[in-house]
Design an enzyme around this catalytic site. Sequence first.
Site, PDB file in Angstrom:
ATOM      1  N   GLY A 117     -10.796  -3.258  -0.306  1.00 57.34           N
ATOM      2  CA  GLY A 117     -10.257  -2.181  -1.136  1.00 57.34           C
ATOM      3  C   GLY A 117      -8.781  -2.395  -1.409  1.00 57.34           C
ATOM      4  O   GLY A 117      -8.144  -3.290  -0.845  1.00 57.34           O
ATOM      5  N   LEU A 118      -8.262  -1.556  -2.271  1.00 56.34           N
ATOM      6  CA  LEU A 118      -6.862  -1.656  -2.679  1.00 56.34           C
ATOM      7  C   LEU A 118      -5.912  -1.465  -1.501  1.00 56.34           C
ATOM      8  O   LEU A 118      -6.277  -0.860  -0.488  1.00 56.34           O
ATOM      9  CB  LEU A 118      -6.557  -0.565  -3.722  1.00 56.34           C
ATOM     10  CG  LEU A 118      -7.250  -0.667  -5.081  1.00 56.34           C
ATOM     11  CD1 LEU A 118      -6.990   0.603  -5.888  1.00 56.34           C
ATOM     12  CD2 LEU A 118      -6.759  -1.894  -5.836  1.00 56.34           C
ATOM     13  N   GLY A 162      -6.892   2.660   2.821  1.00 61.08           N
ATOM     14  CA  GLY A 162      -7.312   3.113   4.160  1.00 61.08           C
ATOM     15  C   GLY A 162      -8.078   2.082   4.973  1.00 61.08           C
ATOM     16  O   GLY A 162      -8.706   2.438   5.976  1.00 61.08           O
ATOM     17  N   THR A 204      -6.747   1.793   8.536  1.00 64.01           N
ATOM     18  CA  THR A 204      -7.021   3.073   9.206  1.00 64.01           C
ATOM     19  C   THR A 204      -8.477   3.128   9.650  1.00 64.01           C
ATOM     20  O   THR A 204      -8.780   3.489  10.792  1.00 64.01           O
ATOM     21  CB  THR A 204      -6.697   4.240   8.249  1.00 64.01           C
ATOM     22  OG1 THR A 204      -5.328   4.133   7.862  1.00 64.01           O
ATOM     23  CG2 THR A 204      -6.952   5.580   8.906  1.00 64.01           C
ATOM     24  N   ASP A 231      -3.418  -9.054   6.936  1.00 65.06           N
ATOM     25  CA  ASP A 231      -1.968  -9.183   7.094  1.00 65.06           C
ATOM     26  C   ASP A 231      -1.613  -9.864   8.414  1.00 65.06           C
ATOM     27  O   ASP A 231      -0.780 -10.772   8.456  1.00 65.06           O
ATOM     28  CB  ASP A 231      -1.297  -7.801   7.036  1.00 65.06           C
ATOM     29  CG  ASP A 231      -1.155  -7.292   5.602  1.00 65.06           C
ATOM     30  OD1 ASP A 231      -1.601  -7.993   4.675  1.00 65.06           O
ATOM     31  OD2 ASP A 231      -0.607  -6.196   5.415  1.00 65.06           O
ATOM     32  N   ARG A 259      -1.978 -13.586   8.626  1.00 62.44           N
ATOM     33  CA  ARG A 259      -0.964 -14.353   7.907  1.00 62.44           C
ATOM     34  C   ARG A 259       0.251 -14.662   8.803  1.00 62.44           C
ATOM     35  O   ARG A 259       1.117 -15.431   8.420  1.00 62.44           O
ATOM     36  CB  ARG A 259      -0.537 -13.616   6.625  1.00 62.44           C
ATOM     37  CG  ARG A 259      -1.584 -13.725   5.516  1.00 62.44           C
ATOM     38  CD  ARG A 259      -1.123 -13.006   4.256  1.00 62.44           C
ATOM     39  NE  ARG A 259      -2.048 -13.163   3.146  1.00 62.44           N
ATOM     40  CZ  ARG A 259      -2.060 -14.185   2.297  1.00 62.44           C
ATOM     41  NH1 ARG A 259      -1.202 -15.177   2.440  1.00 62.44           N
ATOM     42  NH2 ARG A 259      -2.942 -14.233   1.316  1.00 62.44           N
ATOM     43  N   SER A 289      -9.141  -8.457  -0.260  1.00 65.20           N
ATOM     44  CA  SER A 289     -10.194  -9.346  -0.782  1.00 65.20           C
ATOM     45  C   SER A 289     -10.666  -8.878  -2.159  1.00 65.20           C
ATOM     46  O   SER A 289     -11.792  -8.419  -2.306  1.00 65.20           O
ATOM     47  CB  SER A 289     -11.359  -9.467   0.211  1.00 65.20           C
ATOM     48  OG  SER A 289     -11.797  -8.228   0.713  1.00 65.20           O
TER      49      SER A 289
END
Lengths: 208, 208
Positions: free
Chosen positions: B37-38, B42, B45, B67, B70, B111
């Site tokens: 998702g963008l 969330g 979360t 994240d 990376r 993704s």
Amino acid sequence: MATVGNSTNIFWHECPVGKLDRQRLLNQKGCVVWITGLSGSGKSTLACSLGRELHSRGKLSYILDGDNLRHGLNKDLGFKAEDRTENIRRVGEVAKLFADAGLICIASLISPYRKDRDGCRAMLTDGNFIEVFMNMPLAVCEERDAKGLYKLARAGKIKGFTGIDDPYEPPLNCEIEIIQKDGVCPTPYEMAGQVTSYLEDKGYLRDE
Amino acid sequence: MATVGNSTNIFWHECPVGKLDRQRLLNQKGCVVWITGLSGSGKSTLACSLGRELHSRGKLSYILDGDNLRHGLNKDLGFKAEDRTENIRRVGEVAKLFADAGLICIASLISPYRKDRDGCRAMLTDGNFIEVFMNMPLAVCEERDAKGLYKLARAGKIKGFTGIDDPYEPPLNCEIEIIQKDGVCPTPYEMAGQVTSYLEDKGYLRDE
């Protein structure tokens, strides 16, 4: 916000379930058992035997096999020096994740260069990197030659083969060394026992 | 002997402790919960909330956060198209290893491209890939903007930002969709409950 390597705008997300919680669930401590040695020195044999022994004690381990990972994660890599280094770096990073997940991660790779192994050791900041050196004479490994690779290397059909025309740099300060006794190689069960004893003594097989 | 990608002389080692044995030990089934998702939708979360809920039920999960990775495994990769694809491929391969280890692996990555996600789905030959689509309106994500990234992207200070000047391709056949109800976003606990119910219904929270 941080800049890391080629990435920018990367945040670190802390999650409330941590390594200690997972270790408590599993009643063990996450770590990396890194098995290094020549082709034919018994790395995979020890890895399997150790995995069996740990499983029989109810401990969760997972084997990262250098050859197997070249079918997946590392399939874009070959055998030239920088590819070998990247191969080992990635296995080290994945092993670190498994240790963080609470598993006893058994990494089995020739990993011939000291600096590459030490790079992986340095990733485990809490010192949970247990280096196991399969210290078997080249002649023994070559005699076994289960995969026929030494023959190909001697015939010049494989280039850059560790022990033949590419160096193996033995560890200087490994935690465990597997050696012949009176010219006899230890059995898989004996090798696994040596590592398991170490893990037990150091407290990895319980969570406290 | 096989030739795989850039590797030759690679053997596949079968080990006697397998996925089924590990699943029995853990009383759960290994799988990948892939949250897409963008930015700001969330994902992290939900990942944390789900990890907590599973842990409270005695289940072993591990979060692979796009994240966070990376900082380690994928620190050589940036954000151009081929790097994003390689980033997702590697996370998929690692997630597959965790599922094979018996864990419920929670992968949390934007993704944005369908083909990259479908590539990861295809890695899990036994169908244990559970795609969770955080279907939140861009306006909601941008309004949250916890990291201040949308602001930077709108100002042109970040290029190729998903949802702003780079596309997000929603899943066509995801297993789970997280949506607003009457314009209200579900709580972290509700989102985790939705996924946990799915896992329970499909038998992932027991080994038989």
